[in-house]
Scaffold this motif. Sequence first.
Motif, PDB file in Angstrom:
ATOM      1  N   HIS A 161      59.093  51.143  41.767  1.00 28.09           N
ATOM      2  CA  HIS A 161      60.009  51.535  42.844  1.00 28.09           C
ATOM      3  C   HIS A 161      60.148  50.462  43.919  1.00 28.09           C
ATOM      4  O   HIS A 161      61.249  50.134  44.352  1.00 28.09           O
ATOM      5  CB  HIS A 161      59.545  52.853  43.475  1.00 28.09           C
ATOM      6  N   ASP A 162      59.018  49.911  44.361  1.00 31.30           N
ATOM      7  CA  ASP A 162      59.070  48.922  45.436  1.00 31.30           C
ATOM      8  C   ASP A 162      57.803  48.092  45.412  1.00 31.30           C
ATOM      9  O   ASP A 162      56.935  48.266  44.541  1.00 31.30           O
ATOM     10  CB  ASP A 162      59.247  49.595  46.803  1.00 31.30           C
ATOM     11  N   THR A 163      57.656  47.212  46.380  1.00 35.14           N
ATOM     12  CA  THR A 163      56.516  46.291  46.396  1.00 35.14           C
ATOM     13  C   THR A 163      55.184  46.983  46.638  1.00 35.14           C
ATOM     14  O   THR A 163      54.128  46.413  46.359  1.00 35.14           O
ATOM     15  CB  THR A 163      56.718  45.220  47.485  1.00 35.14           C
ATOM     16  N   GLN A 164      55.193  48.211  47.148  1.00 39.69           N
ATOM     17  CA  GLN A 164      53.962  48.941  47.420  1.00 39.69           C
ATOM     18  C   GLN A 164      53.615  49.952  46.324  1.00 39.69           C
ATOM     19  O   GLN A 164      52.645  50.691  46.452  1.00 39.69           O
ATOM     20  CB  GLN A 164      54.084  49.671  48.764  1.00 39.69           C
ATOM     21  N   SER A 165      54.376  49.953  45.241  1.00 34.04           N
ATOM     22  CA  SER A 165      54.148  50.942  44.179  1.00 34.04           C
ATOM     23  C   SER A 165      52.764  50.816  43.549  1.00 34.04           C
ATOM     24  O   SER A 165      52.209  51.802  43.057  1.00 34.04           O
ATOM     25  CB  SER A 165      55.223  50.795  43.093  1.00 34.04           C
ATOM     26  N   TYR A 166      52.206  49.615  43.560  1.00 33.06           N
ATOM     27  CA  TYR A 166      50.917  49.393  42.899  1.00 33.06           C
ATOM     28  C   TYR A 166      49.817  50.286  43.452  1.00 33.06           C
ATOM     29  O   TYR A 166      48.834  50.602  42.755  1.00 33.06           O
ATOM     30  CB  TYR A 166      50.504  47.928  43.042  1.00 33.06           C
ATOM     31  N   THR A 167      49.933  50.728  44.713  1.00 34.47           N
ATOM     32  CA  THR A 167      48.874  51.521  45.339  1.00 34.47           C
ATOM     33  C   THR A 167      48.616  52.833  44.594  1.00 34.47           C
ATOM     34  O   THR A 167      47.528  53.401  44.702  1.00 34.47           O
ATOM     35  CB  THR A 167      49.229  51.825  46.802  1.00 34.47           C
TER      36      THR A 167
ATOM     37  N   LEU B 295      40.059  51.957  43.187  1.00 37.36           N
ATOM     38  CA  LEU B 295      38.993  51.336  43.973  1.00 37.36           C
ATOM     39  C   LEU B 295      39.612  50.259  44.852  1.00 37.36           C
ATOM     40  O   LEU B 295      40.586  49.598  44.463  1.00 37.36           O
ATOM     41  CB  LEU B 295      37.943  50.711  43.050  1.00 37.36           C
ATOM     42  N   PRO B 296      39.050  50.009  46.025  1.00 40.96           N
ATOM     43  CA  PRO B 296      39.578  48.952  46.894  1.00 40.96           C
ATOM     44  C   PRO B 296      39.560  47.581  46.214  1.00 40.96           C
ATOM     45  O   PRO B 296      40.461  46.759  46.470  1.00 40.96           O
ATOM     46  CB  PRO B 296      38.624  48.991  48.097  1.00 40.96           C
ATOM     47  N   SER B 297      38.576  47.329  45.351  1.00 34.01           N
ATOM     48  CA  SER B 297      38.468  46.024  44.690  1.00 34.01           C
ATOM     49  C   SER B 297      39.539  45.811  43.640  1.00 34.01           C
ATOM     50  O   SER B 297      39.665  44.702  43.109  1.00 34.01           O
ATOM     51  CB  SER B 297      37.075  45.863  44.070  1.00 34.01           C
ATOM     52  N   TRP B 298      40.299  46.857  43.282  1.00 37.31           N
ATOM     53  CA  TRP B 298      41.365  46.704  42.287  1.00 37.31           C
ATOM     54  C   TRP B 298      42.618  46.098  42.899  1.00 37.31           C
ATOM     55  O   TRP B 298      43.525  45.706  42.160  1.00 37.31           O
ATOM     56  CB  TRP B 298      41.695  48.053  41.677  1.00 37.31           C
ATOM     57  N   ARG B 299      42.713  46.067  44.201  1.00 35.77           N
ATOM     58  CA  ARG B 299      43.948  45.590  44.833  1.00 35.77           C
ATOM     59  C   ARG B 299      44.130  44.086  44.663  1.00 35.77           C
ATOM     60  O   ARG B 299      43.174  43.353  44.625  1.00 35.77           O
ATOM     61  CB  ARG B 299      43.939  45.946  46.322  1.00 35.77           C
TER      62      ARG B 299
ATOM     63  N   ARG C 135      36.563  44.356  39.177  1.00 32.68           N
ATOM     64  CA  ARG C 135      37.555  43.380  39.624  1.00 32.68           C
ATOM     65  C   ARG C 135      38.533  43.050  38.489  1.00 32.68           C
ATOM     66  O   ARG C 135      38.417  42.023  37.832  1.00 32.68           O
ATOM     67  CB  ARG C 135      36.849  42.101  40.099  1.00 32.68           C
ATOM     68  N   PRO C 136      39.512  43.933  38.244  1.00 35.52           N
ATOM     69  CA  PRO C 136      40.566  43.597  37.286  1.00 35.52           C
ATOM     70  C   PRO C 136      41.445  42.484  37.848  1.00 35.52           C
ATOM     71  O   PRO C 136      41.267  42.050  38.999  1.00 35.52           O
ATOM     72  CB  PRO C 136      41.332  44.906  37.135  1.00 35.52           C
ATOM     73  N   ILE C 137      42.423  42.041  37.059  1.00 35.44           N
ATOM     74  CA  ILE C 137      43.220  40.872  37.443  1.00 35.44           C
ATOM     75  C   ILE C 137      44.706  41.201  37.381  1.00 35.44           C
ATOM     76  O   ILE C 137      45.199  41.675  36.352  1.00 35.44           O
ATOM     77  CB  ILE C 137      42.931  39.682  36.496  1.00 35.44           C
ATOM     78  N   TRP C 138      45.391  40.921  38.463  1.00 39.47           N
ATOM     79  CA  TRP C 138      46.850  41.014  38.442  1.00 39.47           C
ATOM     80  C   TRP C 138      47.395  39.755  37.783  1.00 39.47           C
ATOM     81  O   TRP C 138      47.395  38.680  38.373  1.00 39.47           O
ATOM     82  CB  TRP C 138      47.406  41.154  39.861  1.00 39.47           C
ATOM     83  N   PHE C 139      47.852  39.885  36.545  1.00 35.50           N
ATOM     84  CA  PHE C 139      48.486  38.765  35.862  1.00 35.50           C
ATOM     85  C   PHE C 139      49.864  38.469  36.453  1.00 35.50           C
ATOM     86  O   PHE C 139      50.327  37.338  36.420  1.00 35.50           O
ATOM     87  CB  PHE C 139      48.645  39.080  34.370  1.00 35.50           C
ATOM     88  N   PHE C 140      50.488  39.524  36.998  1.00 31.53           N
ATOM     89  CA  PHE C 140      51.847  39.360  37.497  1.00 31.53           C
ATOM     90  C   PHE C 140      52.147  40.498  38.463  1.00 31.53           C
ATOM     91  O   PHE C 140      51.775  41.643  38.212  1.00 31.53           O
ATOM     92  CB  PHE C 140      52.843  39.388  36.327  1.00 31.53           C
ATOM     93  N   TYR C 141      52.803  40.186  39.572  1.00 33.94           N
ATOM     94  CA  TYR C 141      53.329  41.226  40.466  1.00 33.94           C
ATOM     95  C   TYR C 141      54.429  40.596  41.302  1.00 33.94           C
ATOM     96  O   TYR C 141      54.206  40.102  42.418  1.00 33.94           O
ATOM     97  CB  TYR C 141      52.243  41.829  41.354  1.00 33.94           C
TER      98      TYR C 141
END
Length: 434
Positions: free
Chosen positions: A419-425, A430-434, A294-300
């Motif tokens: 590129h766009d809001t879905q680039s993170y994929t 792993l699913p838990s990284w989202r 479970r990493p953490i998105w500090f910013f997106y």
Amino acid sequence: MRLRPSALATRPGLVALLLGLAAQLLFTLHIDQPGQIMFDEVHYVPAAKSLIELSSPRNTEHPLLGKELIGAGMDLLGDNPFGWRLMPTLAGTATVLGIFAFLWILMRGRMRVAVTGAVLAMLDQSLFVQARTAMLDVFLGAFLLWGMVFLLWAMHGTRGQVRWRWCAGAALLGLATAVKWAAAPYIAVFGLALIAVRLRDTRRARRPIAAAFFSGDQPHWQGLSTLAALVLLGAISIPVYFATFAPTFFYLTGATDGLRGLLHLQREMYAAQTQVLPHHNYQSEWWSWPLMLRPIWFFYEWDHGAQRGVLLIGNPVIMWGGLIAVLASYVLWFRTKAWRPLALALLWTFSVAIFAIIPKSLGFYYYYHLSALFLCMLLPVTFHQFDRLRAKGWEEWYLALALVCFGYFYPILSAAPLHDTQSYTYWMWLPSWR
């Protein structure tokens, strides 16, 4: 890809300077991105500002030193991203150099091991993100590592050197505790390590057990008895810790009422540390941190004309490969009695296990920061041990793989334009990284 002997191998000061410059450049490049507060900066930047203004206590969950350092950067460069994050970048560089120095001393001047550890730290993605974020753990790691450096340096010093090096190490550990209380258990562990070494030396010399505690005539930490060393460890680290609270006596609100108020603040911190907190989207259990579940998105968010993201995640090559190194170190101990990898493996094990004990209702992946640094130290030591047995030259290939992985993740570590809001994929293994 084999490293060749060169004049640099006998010039650790020059190598440290080059590593420090490289690390500082890496950590400082584009620290103004994102250009707004991210994740827990929302707590620590305002707290630093209140310390600059001496207006009132803020973020009383933690001691003051980390926020004082963030405030020092803001004093220099202003209330902006450069000011918020200047001091964390310096702490990140100090961390890299601390790993280099520790391994240089531990391995008796083996440059290959020390450089490998320092470069792994630079490629440790969690250190990279922490060194570019106005939070506390990067300061905790820097002070703790340098405390370890001085205690280890004292171990092999002459009688005239041991005492001041030991005292410097104790002071640095006091500063680490003044950043976060998470450093306090390590002071106890280093005291136990001292006792263990002294008992081993006493047994080997066939001396009475009392000599292990009261005699300064020892092969390690010469001239300093165990009892005196333990007293110094507490007598220096504790006053240094409390000295960092000096600003509390000058709050304009009169929030701190002398020494009584200072002690009350410690009780407030303990209450805040042990309170039961509501569920957080990025909370995780301690056992999941080594696996990076479970990493953490500090910013997106959209920032500076582009979609940008900052993901706190370790380098999989280092984090998952480091777990193999931990297991290998325990195996090596049973097969060859190699104590150096064992000591670092035990330190890593303790750094994870302590979170199974301390009374916190929530855990987060960034608590794994110290453990990740210990893996960066353990990996080159383990490689060195296997080099002595049969395999040689794998360190460079491992570093190359870690570099490739770092480059792959770099866009979502550094808030580069996406590129766009879905680039993170693209990076979500792993699913838990989202």
